[in-house]
Design a protein around this motif. Structure first.
Motif, PDB file in Angstrom:
ATOM      1  N   THR A   1      41.674   3.951  -4.806  1.00  0.00           N
ATOM      2  CA  THR A   1      42.377   4.941  -4.007  1.00  0.00           C
ATOM      3  C   THR A   1      41.519   5.372  -2.830  1.00  0.00           C
ATOM      4  O   THR A   1      40.280   5.398  -2.928  1.00  0.00           O
ATOM      5  N   PHE A   2      42.174   5.673  -1.721  1.00  0.00           N
ATOM      6  CA  PHE A   2      41.528   6.244  -0.546  1.00  0.00           C
ATOM      7  C   PHE A   2      42.155   7.612  -0.322  1.00  0.00           C
ATOM      8  O   PHE A   2      43.356   7.720  -0.082  1.00  0.00           O
TER       9      PHE A   2
ATOM     10  N   VAL B   1      32.990  -3.242  -7.722  1.00  0.00           N
ATOM     11  CA  VAL B   1      31.964  -2.979  -8.734  1.00  0.00           C
ATOM     12  C   VAL B   1      31.521  -1.526  -8.690  1.00  0.00           C
ATOM     13  O   VAL B   1      30.687  -1.116  -9.519  1.00  0.00           O
ATOM     14  N   TYR B   2      32.041  -0.764  -7.749  1.00  0.00           N
ATOM     15  CA  TYR B   2      31.880   0.691  -7.770  1.00  0.00           C
ATOM     16  C   TYR B   2      32.882   1.304  -6.801  1.00  0.00           C
ATOM     17  O   TYR B   2      33.092   0.797  -5.701  1.00  0.00           O
ATOM     18  N   MET B   3      33.474   2.403  -7.201  1.00  0.00           N
ATOM     19  CA  MET B   3      34.313   3.212  -6.326  1.00  0.00           C
ATOM     20  C   MET B   3      34.205   4.657  -6.800  1.00  0.00           C
ATOM     21  O   MET B   3      34.429   4.943  -7.985  1.00  0.00           O
ATOM     22  N   GLY B   4      33.843   5.512  -5.908  1.00  0.00           N
ATOM     23  CA  GLY B   4      33.725   6.914  -6.278  1.00  0.00           C
ATOM     24  C   GLY B   4      32.969   7.693  -5.238  1.00  0.00           C
ATOM     25  O   GLY B   4      32.702   7.211  -4.130  1.00  0.00           O
ATOM     26  N   GLU B   5      32.602   8.909  -5.603  1.00  0.00           N
ATOM     27  CA  GLU B   5      31.908   9.778  -4.671  1.00  0.00           C
ATOM     28  C   GLU B   5      30.499   9.271  -4.408  1.00  0.00           C
ATOM     29  O   GLU B   5      29.817   8.771  -5.309  1.00  0.00           O
TER      30      GLU B   5
ATOM     31  N   GLN C   1      40.972   5.655 -12.142  1.00  0.00           N
ATOM     32  CA  GLN C   1      42.273   5.336 -12.737  1.00  0.00           C
ATOM     33  C   GLN C   1      43.130   6.583 -12.867  1.00  0.00           C
ATOM     34  O   GLN C   1      44.351   6.544 -12.664  1.00  0.00           O
ATOM     35  N   ARG C   2      42.512   7.724 -13.209  1.00  0.00           N
ATOM     36  CA  ARG C   2      43.281   8.966 -13.283  1.00  0.00           C
ATOM     37  C   ARG C   2      43.812   9.361 -11.911  1.00  0.00           C
ATOM     38  O   ARG C   2      44.934   9.877 -11.802  1.00  0.00           O
TER      39      ARG C   2
ATOM     40  N   PRO D   1      48.767  15.259   4.281  1.00  0.00           N
ATOM     41  CA  PRO D   1      47.765  14.211   4.064  1.00  0.00           C
ATOM     42  C   PRO D   1      48.378  12.990   3.403  1.00  0.00           C
ATOM     43  O   PRO D   1      49.382  13.071   2.705  1.00  0.00           O
ATOM     44  N   ILE D   2      47.749  11.855   3.625  1.00  0.00           N
ATOM     45  CA  ILE D   2      48.211  10.583   3.052  1.00  0.00           C
ATOM     46  C   ILE D   2      47.125  10.038   2.147  1.00  0.00           C
ATOM     47  O   ILE D   2      45.989   9.814   2.581  1.00  0.00           O
ATOM     48  N   GLN D   3      47.470   9.825   0.889  1.00  0.00           N
ATOM     49  CA  GLN D   3      46.570   9.168  -0.048  1.00  0.00           C
ATOM     50  C   GLN D   3      47.093   7.766  -0.328  1.00  0.00           C
ATOM     51  O   GLN D   3      48.253   7.584  -0.687  1.00  0.00           O
TER      52      GLN D   3
END
Length: 732
Positions: free
Chosen positions: A63-64, A328-332, A401-402, A6-8
């Motif tokens: 991150t993707f 302004v937002y990134m996440g699940e 960030q983690r 996989p590629i992150q």
């Protein structure tokens, strides 16, 4: 197929800046803006335009992840497509700062092009191709990996269990001494799912035999059939794609075809620019389902989505919301509604969260008036600052960030890079496709032949049997007929090529940019396909017009007449290619054509006695192909021509003063001008390709990027990587 490694993609501090003209037209009241606008208009013709830097993307970090469908949301102008294009390596201007990594290896957008497929918002596919031909082209010209280090990726035996898959992964990790501490447990289930699917399909298509050992043609056919089945294209597989003038497949089918063309390359990353825009609700949902399936197989799928429905929103794994060039937002997706509620914007039970974030969050209290010059821009910027500050201090931002600090570090192998077939294979396929395209566009061929017959009959009947008329009439009629011949053969060929090439130009740009083929293969195949047409049409015209005109009854002179018309046709073809490569639209070409063609016509030898014309304009005759063609035809007819024993042909040639060159030399000059225009067209196409593809790297730069991607992780992650390696070893 199955994404074994996989590629992150991670990025930090990503900023993109462009130069924009400085304008004060929007400042002050109406009268001040009017005065400023007048000053700007007066200054532009007489001075340099001033430019200022404008930040499109501002300090973006995120991150993707592989195995997840990520959707980028945001209003128009927020930077969605810019971010996608920057990461996909599809930006050709502007300045970029910040860092990008792929599995912890430093790279750039141009480097990610080696790993990522890209689906444009507007699907550009040759209209005369069928769905299965378009998918087959992607397989043949951008072949999936068949290298010896990953032969089991396509072998049904290797797909019989996930244990074999993970053993292959561990073997690759051991070879590069890079264990995989971040392998997601969810991907094991995804590998099982796609393994079972491919095994079932391969068993039915090949009787359970190993695809890897089968001939390339068989493998391509099986991959094509698998893609058609997977994307639900069985009903339209033999239907031409079509365009606005010829009805073909639907918009949803065309979008699924475009996605399938990228899917078959087995790129571990797929970027999509608004894949559901312009589709009905059902088609958009189908596309989203298929993107979700691709992501579940372990690939990294990132899509710009414009206003997803509730059903579509539920299929998305991760959400990225952009506003005024900021995240302004990134996440699940599952945490999105709770995050908005903590900000004070609870989403109703029956409200689509995607609609809620637009209507109640991004523009709430911003007073967005639609006109950024009336205060809307300032209010939106202030709103963006508030939302960005809230996001920066949130727990979700800390999680992101983690993930940036602890990315996927699995090895990147050479077989994961996108490939292009050899130039010979490209040319062979493009010849085959060009032949099909010409036959399926048979109306164009019929019109060209009808034109040749029509003009041959017209000129033959107007000047019928001129040899039986008085010498003064012969001089006028023969001169006019041959000048008309030169003009029609040159101009009709030019217009015909311009009309066809301008419609194919966007297809060429898009396909070359996507790595289907190179310019030499395209140009060679284009000319080879066009050559028979450019020869047959003037031959038909010559066979009709020569004998009706009553020109000298001599097979050798007829052959010279025919060769001259063929050369003029080829010259017109070359000029048409040059115009098509130099101007972006047909309207621009038609506007420029008179300025180019009329001087050739004026100094073509009939309208002006070039030997006595204005001295400082006389040089134009030496670059006019019509003049050389006309001179060749005149010499062919009048050199040594006698009527009733009177040699008046040579005297007439002395009067018109066409120049000292013989028939053969004039024909060679026509061919020479044709060759120069042909080479200039190639140069302009190369310039067009380099302008639209500044993100492309040279061969040496590509090798450096690949070596970097296959190398060790960034030193920033080395200590953590070594600690995790020791932890894994001790636990074993």
């Amino acid at each position: 197929m199955i994404a074994k490694n996989p590629i992150q993609i991670t990025f930090e501090g990503l900023t993109y800046t462009v130069k924009v003209p400085v304008s004060n037209e929007s400042s002050g009241n109406g009268s001040n803006r009017l005065v400023a606008g007048i000053k700007t208009a007066l200054r532009k013709p007489f001075g340099k335009t001033e430019y200022a830097d404008k930040e499109i993307l501002k300090q973006m970090s995120g991150t993707f992840r592989p195995g997840r469908l990520t959707a980028i949301l945001g209003p128009s102008g927020s930077g969605k497509t810019t971010l996608l294009n920057l990461l996909a390596g599809h930006l050709s201007s502007g300045e970029t700062s910040g860092k990008i990594w792929a599995n912890g290896r430093p790279t750039s957008g141009a480097g990610l092009r080696r790993l990522a497929g890209y689906v444009n918002q507007e699907d550009v596919i040759l209209p005369t191709q069928t769905v299965e031909e378009a998918i087959e082209m992607s397989i043949l010209l951008r072949p999936p990996p068949l290298s010896s280090d990953q032969p089991q990726a396509e072998s049904p035996e290797s797909l019989s269990s996930t244990d074999g898959i993970h053993q292959d992964r561990k073997a690759a990790e051991k070879q590069q001494q890079l264990p995989l501490p971040h392998a997601a447990t969810k991907q094991k289930e995804a590998y099982d799912l796609e393994a079972a699917s491919i095994k079932s399909h391969s068993s039915s298509a090949a009787g359970g035999g190993s695809v890897y050992r089968q001939p390339i043609s068989t493998m391509a056919e099986q991959r094509r059939s698998h893609a058609i089945s997977l994307f639900g294209l069985e009903k339209c597989r033999s239907t031409m794609v079509g365009d606005s003038s010829a009805k073909g497949i639907s918009g949803g089918e065309k979008k699924r075809t475009a996605i399938a063309m990228e899917w078959v390359t087995e790129s571990p990353v797929i970027f999509l620019d608004e894949p559901t825009s312009g589709l009905d609700a059902h088609s958009a949902l189908m596309v989203t389902h298929q993107l979700k399936d691709i992501a579940d197989a372990g690939r990294t799928v990132v899509a710009v989505v414009h206003q997803p429905s509730s059903e579509m929103f539920a299929l998305i794994d991760d959400i990225v919301v952009l506003f005024e060039g900021r995240i302004v937002y990134m996440g699940e997706r599952a945490n999105f509604v709770d995050y908005l509620a903590r900000l004070g914007y609870p989403c109703g039970m029956y409200t689509n969260p995607a609609d809620h974030v637009f209507n109640s969050v991004l523009f709430d209290g911003a007073g967005y008036a639609g006109d950024r010059g009336l205060g809307g821009s300032k209010a939106m910027a202030q709103r963006a600052d508030v939302l960005f500050a809230a996001w920066s201090g949130s727990a979700e931002a800390a999680v992101v960030q983690r993930m940036i600090d602890s990315p996927e570090l699995s090895p990147i192998t050479a077989s994961q890079f996108r490939r292009t077939s050899p130039a010979a294979a490209q040319t062979k396929y493009l010849l085959k496709r060009g032949g099909r395209n010409a036959l399926r566009n048979s109306l164009v061929l019929r019109i060209r032949l009808a034109q040749a017959i029509f003009f041959g009959l017209i000129i033959g009947l107007v000047f019928l049997n001129t040899q039986n008329k008085p010498t003064s009439v012969q001089q006028q009629n023969f001169s006019g007929a041959m000048f008309f011949t030169c003009v029609t053969q040159f101009l009709i060929a030019t217009l015909a090529v311009v009309n066809v090439f301008t419609s194919e130009r966007l297809v060429f740009q898009r396909e070359r940019d996507a790595g289907y083929y190179g310019l030499p293969a395209y140009y060679a195949s284009k000319n080879i396909i066009e050559l028979p047409i450019q020869v047959c049409v003037p031959v038909v015209y010559s066979c009709i017009s020569y004998w009706l005109l009553g020109l000298r009854r001599d097979v050798g002179r007829f052959f010279i007449y025919m060769v001259t018309t063929v050369c003029l046709n080829l010259c017109g073809f070359s000029f048409g290619m040059l115009l098509g490569a130099s101007f972006a639209s047909l309207s621009a070409i038609l506007s420029a054509l008179p300025a180019i063609f009329l001087p050739f016509l004026l100094f073509g030898g009939l309208l002006v006695n070039t030997g006595n014309s204005t001295v400082w304009l006389r040089w134009i005759q030496w670059i006019s192909p019509i003049k050389y063609g006309y001179t060749a035809l005149m010499y062919n007819q009048f050199k040594g021509y006698t009527v009733d024993g009177v040699d008046f042909g040579d005297r007439y040639l002395d009067q018109v003063n066409l120049g000292p060159f013989s028939v053969a030399v004039n024909i060679v000059f026509v061919l020479g001008i044709s060759l120069i225009a042909w080479l200039a067209a190639y140069v302009m196409l190369a310039r067009l390709s380099s302008t639209s593809g500044k993100h492309h790297l040279g061969q040496s730069a590509v090798r450096r990027q690949e070596q970097s991607l296959m190398g060790s992780p960034d030193t920033r992650f080395v200590d953590r990587f070594q600690d995790e390696t020791l932890a894994v070893s001790s636990s074993q």
